[in-house]
Enzyme design. Structure first.
Site, PDB file in Angstrom:
ATOM      1  N   HIS A  13       6.584  -7.211   0.886  1.00 48.70           N
ATOM      2  CA  HIS A  13       5.855  -6.101   0.223  1.00 48.70           C
ATOM      3  C   HIS A  13       4.781  -6.678  -0.712  1.00 48.70           C
ATOM      4  CE1 HIS A  13       6.079  -1.844  -1.589  1.00 48.70           C
ATOM      5  NE2 HIS A  13       4.992  -2.429  -2.088  1.00 48.70           N
ATOM      6  N   HIS A  15       0.483  -6.209  -2.240  1.00 49.11           N
ATOM      7  CA  HIS A  15      -0.818  -5.537  -2.315  1.00 49.11           C
ATOM      8  C   HIS A  15      -1.873  -6.610  -2.552  1.00 49.11           C
ATOM      9  CE1 HIS A  15       0.976  -1.494  -2.724  1.00 49.11           C
ATOM     10  NE2 HIS A  15       1.933  -2.156  -3.347  1.00 49.11           N
ATOM     11  N   LYS A  95       3.882   2.738   6.424  1.00 47.99           N
ATOM     12  CA  LYS A  95       4.292   3.008   5.037  1.00 47.99           C
ATOM     13  C   LYS A  95       4.147   4.483   4.723  1.00 47.99           C
ATOM     14  CE  LYS A  95       5.360   2.067   0.733  1.00 47.99           C
ATOM     15  NZ  LYS A  95       4.679   1.246  -0.251  1.00 47.99           N
ATOM     16  N   HIS A 132       7.991   4.511   0.020  1.00 49.27           N
ATOM     17  CA  HIS A 132       7.929   4.618  -1.440  1.00 49.27           C
ATOM     18  C   HIS A 132       8.812   5.811  -1.792  1.00 49.27           C
ATOM     19  CE1 HIS A 132       5.952   4.115  -5.458  1.00 49.27           C
ATOM     20  NE2 HIS A 132       6.570   5.274  -5.574  1.00 49.27           N
ATOM     21  N   HIS A 170      10.976  -1.459  -2.942  1.00 46.03           N
ATOM     22  CA  HIS A 170      11.145  -1.680  -4.389  1.00 46.03           C
ATOM     23  C   HIS A 170      12.191  -0.749  -4.999  1.00 46.03           C
ATOM     24  CE1 HIS A 170       8.274   1.563  -4.222  1.00 46.03           C
ATOM     25  NE2 HIS A 170       7.247   0.797  -4.009  1.00 46.03           N
ATOM     26  N   ASP A 243       6.199  -6.645  -4.314  1.00 50.25           N
ATOM     27  CA  ASP A 243       5.330  -5.549  -4.766  1.00 50.25           C
ATOM     28  C   ASP A 243       4.267  -6.073  -5.726  1.00 50.25           C
ATOM     29  OD1 ASP A 243       4.282  -3.002  -4.812  1.00 50.25           O
ATOM     30  OD2 ASP A 243       5.674  -2.256  -6.315  1.00 50.25           O
TER      31      ASP A 243
HETATM   32  O1  DOR Z   1       3.288  -0.040  -9.459  1.00 48.50           O
HETATM   33  C1  DOR Z   1       2.860   0.114  -8.337  1.00 48.50           C
HETATM   34  N1  DOR Z   1       1.652  -0.351  -7.972  1.00 48.50           N
HETATM   35  N2  DOR Z   1       3.597   0.778  -7.450  1.00 48.50           N
HETATM   36  C2  DOR Z   1       3.126   1.123  -6.251  1.00 48.50           C
HETATM   37  O2  DOR Z   1       3.842   1.734  -5.507  1.00 48.50           O
HETATM   38  C3  DOR Z   1       1.740   0.784  -5.864  1.00 48.50           C
HETATM   39  C4  DOR Z   1       1.237  -0.350  -6.630  1.00 48.50           C
HETATM   40  C5  DOR Z   1      -0.268  -0.524  -6.542  1.00 48.50           C
HETATM   41  O3  DOR Z   1      -0.820  -0.417  -5.442  1.00 48.50           O
HETATM   42  O4  DOR Z   1      -0.884  -0.802  -7.572  1.00 48.50           O
HETATM   43 ZN    ZN Z   2       3.865  -1.465  -3.478  1.00 44.76          ZN
END
Ligand code: DOR
Ligand code: ZN
Length: 341
Positions: A13, A15, A95, A132, A170, A243
């Site tokens: 997971h 980003h 997702k 999520h 998460h 995450d």
């Molecule tokens: O805290 C988070 N940030 N939770 C998420 O589900 C997305 C993520 C983000 O993309 O910044």
């Molecule tokens: Zn995430």
């Protein structure tokens, strides 16, 4: 134990964002992990194969030479998405963001029941559904949103699609852990390093700490401890997903600060610390390197990494153009260090 050699882990997971931020953060993930599930919550989101391929190429161009790192792409589920999109080989998984649950989720799903044709297709072809897991009703308390989602949405999804591979991303609550432990059918959860370490007091007592704000938000200590027990339990249903979610300091330290913790620079070191504290270093490899591939039906990595007990100060802030991104535990003592392979 002061030295631990394990198979190279994967991050289920992440980003990465796009552009300059992507170029700055990708090396931190590739340093530790062989593969990563890349989240599709870009603006606009990744909802078709062509965009996913272009995004994969952008990640590839940001990798250090010979990293051997492989991004695994995901599709962002939207209302009315054509189920045929799920057949595209570029997608390892899809997702599900309930609309407005978190960062860049405005295009998320407003009616999960209407998603049935997509979920049926995913179930049939074995494509994992990554969730999520928070309800978004404005009246629902932020601390209850995951538990209520488990009870009112996830339980029904699990029942209606018994063969669908489901990952509760998460997980942050004892309720989510119990659901994953007890559910029939292929069910798993990722656990972040920060949710294994912080509780909501860390976020709010003695001053508000915007760099510890993420969604789902950190809960009471007893929930954190349920996550720790699940992570070190050896159950194949729990695996590593950081995450890591970079945001500029200016967006975090704001009257309306963004959700997300940039944990990639210290992720493996923090996981090692937690497993060490729990007397379970011998189970770190299962959590970090074996359970995830088994769930996704992929081979574990052959390469190996070494973690050494070697107290150090952790990384500093990361400059990206005019902005700064602050890693989790920046400038704080770390007990473990990632060595050579
Ligand atoms: O805290 C988070 N940030 N939770 C998420 O589900 C997305 C993520 C983000 O993309 O910044
Ligand atoms: Zn995430």
């Amino acid at each position: 134990m002061d030295r631990l050699e394990i198979r190279r882990p994967d991050d289920w997971h992440v980003h990465f964002r796009e552009g300059a931020v992507l170029r700055a953060v990708v090396p931190f993930t590739a340093r530790q992990f062989a593969r990563a599930i890349v989240m599709p919550n870009l603006v606009p989101p990744v909802t078709d194969g062509a965009r996913a391929r272009a995004y994969r190429d952008e990640i590839g161009a940001a990798l250090p030479p010979d990293s051997g790192f492989e991004p695994l792409m995901t599709c962002y589920l939207t209302d009315g998405l054509d189920p045929a999109v799920m057949e595209d080989d570029v997608f390892t998984a899809a997702k599900l963001y309930p609309a407005h649950a978190t960062t860049n989720s405005a295009h998320g799903v407003t009616d999960i029941a209407a998603l049935s044709p997509v979920l049926e297709r995913m179930q049939r072809i074995g494509k994992p559904l990554l969730i999520h897991g928070e309800v978004t009703h404005p009246e629902e308390d932020v601390a209850d949103r995951e538990a209520v989602f488990v009870e009112t949405v996830l339980t029904g999804l699990r029942r209606d699609f018994p063969e669908l591979r489901i990952v509760l991303e998460h997980v942050t609550t004892a309720d989510g852990v119990a659901f994953v432990e007890e559910a029939d059918g292929p069910t798993a959860a990722t656990i972040t390093p920060h949710h294994l370490v912080i509780d909501r007091n860390d976020l709010l007592v003695g001053g508000i700490r915007p760099h510890l704000y993420c969604l789902p938000v950190a809960k009471r200590r007893r929930h954190r401890d349920a996550l720790r027990r699940a992570a070190v339990s050896g159950s194949p249903r729990f695996f590593l997903g950081t995450d890591t979610a970079p945001h500029a300091v200016s967006d975090k330290e704001s009257a309306c600060g963004c959700a997300g913790i940039f944990c990639a620079p210290t992720a493996l070191e923090v996981y090692a610390e937690v497993f060490d504290e729990e007397g379970a270093l011998d189970r770190l490899e299962a959590f970090a390197s074996l359970n995830g591939p088994a769930f996704y039906g992929l081979p574990p990595n052959e390469a190996r990494i070494v973690l050494e007990r070697s107290p150090n100060e952790g990384p500093g802030p990361l400059d990206v153009g005019d902005e700064t991104i602050l890693p989790f535990r920046a400038g704080e003592r770390l007990e473990w260090r990632l060595g050579g392979s």
